[in-house]
Design a protein around this motif. Structure first.
Motif, mmCIF file in Angstrom:
data_model
loop_
_atom_site.group_PDB
_atom_site.id
_atom_site.type_symbol
_atom_site.label_atom_id
_atom_site.label_comp_id
_atom_site.label_asym_id
_atom_site.label_seq_id
_atom_site.Cartn_x
_atom_site.Cartn_y
_atom_site.Cartn_z
ATOM 1 N N MET A 56 -26.828 10.938 -16.787
ATOM 2 C CA MET A 56 -25.433 11.907 -16.350
ATOM 3 C C MET A 56 -25.726 13.192 -15.851
ATOM 4 O O MET A 56 -25.245 13.595 -14.810
ATOM 5 N N VAL A 57 -26.665 13.719 -16.427
ATOM 6 C CA VAL A 57 -27.172 15.072 -15.788
ATOM 7 C C VAL A 57 -27.649 14.846 -14.571
ATOM 8 O O VAL A 57 -27.315 15.801 -13.525
ATOM 9 N N ALA A 58 -28.424 14.094 -14.138
ATOM 10 C CA ALA A 58 -28.750 13.679 -12.704
ATOM 11 C C ALA A 58 -27.832 13.496 -11.715
ATOM 12 O O ALA A 58 -27.729 14.085 -10.651
ATOM 13 N N ASP A 59 -26.752 12.578 -12.199
ATOM 14 C CA ASP A 59 -25.782 12.421 -11.194
ATOM 15 C C ASP A 59 -24.866 13.500 -10.929
ATOM 16 O O ASP A 59 -24.569 13.687 -9.752
ATOM 17 N N VAL A 60 -24.800 14.303 -12.049
ATOM 18 C CA VAL A 60 -23.859 15.564 -11.817
ATOM 19 C C VAL A 60 -24.769 16.654 -10.642
ATOM 20 O O VAL A 60 -24.149 17.150 -9.772
ATOM 21 N N LEU A 61 -26.021 16.918 -11.157
ATOM 22 C CA LEU A 61 -26.635 17.720 -10.337
ATOM 23 C C LEU A 61 -26.995 17.383 -8.886
ATOM 24 O O LEU A 61 -27.124 18.023 -8.048
ATOM 25 N N PHE A 62 -27.136 16.070 -8.723
ATOM 26 C CA PHE A 62 -27.085 15.585 -7.245
ATOM 27 C C PHE A 62 -25.870 15.680 -6.579
ATOM 28 O O PHE A 62 -25.918 15.831 -5.255
ATOM 29 N N SER A 63 -24.597 15.625 -7.097
ATOM 30 C CA SER A 63 -23.486 15.558 -6.620
ATOM 31 C C SER A 63 -22.700 16.743 -6.653
ATOM 32 O O SER A 63 -21.821 17.238 -5.648
ATOM 33 N N ALA A 64 -22.829 17.635 -7.658
ATOM 34 C CA ALA A 64 -22.170 18.925 -7.737
ATOM 35 C C ALA A 64 -22.555 20.143 -6.782
ATOM 36 O O ALA A 64 -23.573 20.222 -6.397
ATOM 37 N N HIS A 65 -21.510 21.025 -6.449
ATOM 38 C CA HIS A 65 -22.037 22.075 -5.721
ATOM 39 C C HIS A 65 -22.146 23.264 -6.198
ATOM 40 O O HIS A 65 -22.803 24.450 -5.562
ATOM 41 N N THR A 66 -21.163 23.451 -7.370
ATOM 42 C CA THR A 66 -21.170 24.929 -7.985
ATOM 43 C C THR A 66 -21.253 24.592 -9.566
ATOM 44 O O THR A 66 -20.845 23.443 -10.076
ATOM 45 N N GLY A 67 -21.467 25.585 -10.273
ATOM 46 C CA GLY A 67 -21.283 25.574 -11.935
ATOM 47 C C GLY A 67 -19.834 25.348 -12.123
ATOM 48 O O GLY A 67 -19.813 24.640 -13.282
ATOM 49 N N ALA A 68 -18.985 25.684 -11.477
ATOM 50 C CA ALA A 68 -17.495 25.453 -11.911
ATOM 51 C C ALA A 68 -17.230 23.929 -12.043
ATOM 52 O O ALA A 68 -16.412 23.601 -12.754
ATOM 53 N N ALA A 267 -33.180 14.625 2.538
ATOM 54 C CA ALA A 267 -32.225 14.771 3.377
ATOM 55 C C ALA A 267 -31.156 15.868 3.233
ATOM 56 O O ALA A 267 -30.489 16.492 3.928
ATOM 57 N N MET A 268 -31.002 16.022 1.900
ATOM 58 C CA MET A 268 -30.018 17.103 1.192
ATOM 59 C C MET A 268 -30.506 18.570 1.423
ATOM 60 O O MET A 268 -30.056 19.523 1.904
ATOM 61 N N VAL A 269 -31.873 18.879 1.172
ATOM 62 C CA VAL A 269 -32.492 19.908 0.938
ATOM 63 C C VAL A 269 -33.830 20.200 1.576
ATOM 64 O O VAL A 269 -34.386 21.468 1.712
ATOM 65 N N GLY A 270 -34.457 19.123 2.226
ATOM 66 C CA GLY A 270 -35.645 19.339 2.510
ATOM 67 C C GLY A 270 -36.747 19.038 1.691
ATOM 68 O O GLY A 270 -36.451 18.911 0.461
ATOM 69 N N PHE A 271 -37.844 19.210 1.736
ATOM 70 C CA PHE A 271 -39.046 19.061 1.044
ATOM 71 C C PHE A 271 -39.027 19.848 -0.050
ATOM 72 O O PHE A 271 -38.869 21.148 0.252
ATOM 73 N N THR A 272 -39.266 19.342 -1.236
ATOM 74 C CA THR A 272 -39.357 20.313 -2.382
ATOM 75 C C THR A 272 -40.590 20.040 -3.293
ATOM 76 O O THR A 272 -40.780 18.975 -3.616
ATOM 77 N N TRP A 273 -41.187 20.927 -3.717
ATOM 78 C CA TRP A 273 -42.407 20.681 -4.713
ATOM 79 C C TRP A 273 -41.763 19.967 -6.154
ATOM 80 O O TRP A 273 -42.745 19.159 -6.533
ATOM 81 N N THR A 274 -40.491 19.814 -6.498
ATOM 82 C CA THR A 274 -40.191 19.002 -7.476
ATOM 83 C C THR A 274 -40.523 17.600 -7.260
ATOM 84 O O THR A 274 -40.507 16.777 -7.944
ATOM 85 N N LEU A 275 -40.356 17.238 -5.981
ATOM 86 C CA LEU A 275 -40.927 15.828 -5.468
ATOM 87 C C LEU A 275 -42.221 15.233 -6.089
ATOM 88 O O LEU A 275 -42.460 14.205 -6.445
ATOM 89 N N VAL A 328 -35.398 16.696 -12.198
ATOM 90 C CA VAL A 328 -36.338 17.589 -11.750
ATOM 91 C C VAL A 328 -35.760 17.745 -10.386
ATOM 92 O O VAL A 328 -35.422 18.969 -9.985
ATOM 93 N N PRO A 329 -35.825 16.852 -9.465
ATOM 94 C CA PRO A 329 -35.535 17.140 -8.274
ATOM 95 C C PRO A 329 -34.051 17.117 -7.828
ATOM 96 O O PRO A 329 -33.454 17.884 -7.020
ATOM 97 N N ALA A 330 -33.195 16.675 -8.789
ATOM 98 C CA ALA A 330 -31.528 16.888 -8.791
ATOM 99 C C ALA A 330 -31.419 18.454 -9.105
ATOM 100 O O ALA A 330 -30.273 18.912 -8.253
ATOM 101 N N ALA A 331 -32.124 18.832 -9.760
ATOM 102 C CA ALA A 331 -31.843 20.536 -10.343
ATOM 103 C C ALA A 331 -32.359 21.241 -8.812
ATOM 104 O O ALA A 331 -31.687 22.110 -8.645
#
Length: 337
Positions: A56-68, A267-275, A328-331
Motif C-alpha cells: 500500500m505504501v509503495a503504491d501510494v508513493l509511486f502514484s501520489a504527487h503531493t502530501g495532501a 522513466a519517472m525520475v531518472g536513475f537514483t541510488w535507491t535502485l 525505497v525507490p518509490a519514496a
C-alpha cells in the motif's frame, strides 16, 4: 487448503452451505472476550500485514504527487478498506479450509471451531458490508463511479480464492494470474483511481511490477502444503506445475517484476541510488528461492519436503522484504516530483 467437493455432490448452494454452516463440534464454545478478539485477529493472518502495508505504501508513493494526496480522507478510507479486503481473503480461507487444516495448520482450524462457524461467517459478512460502504464513499468523494464496479469485483475475486464456484486456489496454473490480479492489481487500480487525473502509465507499470515480485515469493508458502494438497485432490499451482518448475517460475516472476519497477522509476525520475538498494534486497529474495531450488534438485518429493518446510518458515520475512524494498525507490520518486 480447501474443502474437496466430489463431482457428484450437490449444487453450488449446497457447497456454500457446507462451508458456512456449523457441523458437529463447530458451534463454538464460551470464550473470554479477549480470547475471542485474539482468535478473530489471528484468522486475518496478521503476520502478512507487513507485506500488505508495504504494498500500500509503495503504491501510494509511486502514484501520489503531493502530501495532501497521501493524507486525504479518500486515501485513508481506501487504505483501511483495502486492508480489510485482504483480511477478508484470509478469514474466508480459514473458514473454507477448516477440515483439511486439522492436520498441518491445526491452529486456524481450532480457532474457527472455538469461535464457532457462525461467528466467523458473520466476520466475513460484516467485513464485506464495510467494504461496500467504503466503495460508495470513495465513488462519491472522488467522482469516479467506476469504483462501484472495481471494488465489488475485486472483493468477489478475493472471496473466490477459497470459495466455489471458481475457487482460484485450486485452479492449477491459473492460481498464479488470479492471485496476482486480486491481491496486487486490484488494490493498485483502486489507489490510482483516487486521483483527479488520468492513470499515469509509468506508475501503473511500477505497481504491476511490485505485484509480480511480491506474488512471486508466494510459492514458498504454497509449496509446503504439496503432500496434503495432493492427498485431498487440491490442485494448487505448485501441484500442477511441480515443485522445481514452480520455483523457477517464481524466480522469473520476481526478476521480471523488479525490472519493471526499476524501469518505471528511471522513466519517472531518472536513475537514483535507491535502485541499487532495491536491487540488493531483491537479490537476497531471489537467493532465498534459489537456495530452495538447488537444495531440492534431484531429490524425490518426500526427501525435498523437509527443506521446503524449513524455508517456508522464512516466507513472511522474505515477502515483506521484497515489498518494503520497493518502498525505497518509490519514496525517491515521490520526493523528486
Amino acid at each position: 487448503m480447501s474443502t474437496t467437493v466430489s463431482g457428484g455432490e450437490a449444487s453450488l448452494r449446497a457447497q456454500l452451505r457446507r462451508i458456512f454452516t456449523a457441523g458437529p463440534g463447530e458451534e463454538g464454545r464460551p470464550l473470554p472476550l479477549r480470547t475471542k478478539i485474539n482468535y478473530a485477529l489471528w484468522l486475518t493472518r496478521p503476520e502478512i500485514a507487513p507485506m500488505s502495508g508495504a504494498v500500500m505504501v509503495a503504491d501510494v508513493l509511486f502514484s501520489a504527487h503531493t502530501g495532501a494526496e497521501i493524507w486525504s480522507a479518500p486515501m485513508i478510507v481506501a487504505a483501511v478498506m483495502l486492508a480489510a479486503a485482504i483480511q477478508l481473503l484470509h478469514v474466508a480461507n480459514c473458514l473454507a479450509d477448516r477440515w483439511v487444516d486439522v492436520e498441518y495448520k491445526s491452529k486456524f482450524s481450532r480457532m474457527v471451531r472455538d469461535l464457532g462457524v457462525r461467528f466467523v461467517a458473520w466476520q466475513i459478512y460484516l467485513t464485506t458490508a464495510g467494504i461496500g460502504v467504503a466503495a460508495v464513499y470513495l465513488a462519491v468523494a472522488t467522482g469516479h463511479y467506476d469504483l462501484l464496479l472495481i471494488i465489488p469485483v475485486g472483493t468477489l475475486l478475493l472471496l473466490e480464492y477459497s470459495l466455489p464456484p471458481w475457487h482460484f486456489k485450486a485452479a492449477g496454473f491459473w492460481q498464479i494470474p488470479w492471485t496476482y490480479i486480486m491481491t496486487m492489481v486490484f488494490p493498485g487500480i483502486v489507489v490510482l483511481r483516487l486521483y483527479d487525473r488520468p492513470i499515469e502509465i509509468p506508475a501503473l507499470i511500477a505497481i504491476l511490477g511490485l505485484g509480480l515480485t511480491t506474488t512471486g515469493v508466494f510459492v514458498a508458502n504454497t509449496a509446503e502444503d504439496i503432500p496434503e494438497d495432493t492427498e485431498h485432490g487440491f490442485r494448487t499451482s505448485v501441484v500442477a506445475l511441480g515443485l522445481r518448475a514452480s520455483l523457477f517460475e517464481s524466480m522469473t516472476r520476481v526478476t521480471v517484476g523488479a525490472a519493471l519497477v526499476a524501469g518505471s522509476v528511471v522513466a519517472m525520475v531518472g536513475f537514483t541510488w535507491t535502485l541499487i538498494v532495491y536491487a540488493v534486497l531483491v537479490l537476497i529474495v531471489i537467493g532465498y528461492l534459489a537456495r530452495t531450488q538447488f537444495g531440492i534438485w534431484g531429490k524425490p518429493l518426500e526427501d525435498a519436503m523437509p527443506l521446503v518446510r524449513s524455508q517456508a518458515k522464512l516466507f513472511v520475512c522474505m515477502v515483506a522484504l521484497v515489498a518494503w524494498a520497493a518502498v525505497v525507490p518509490a519514496a525517491a520518486v515521490f520526493c523528486q516530483r
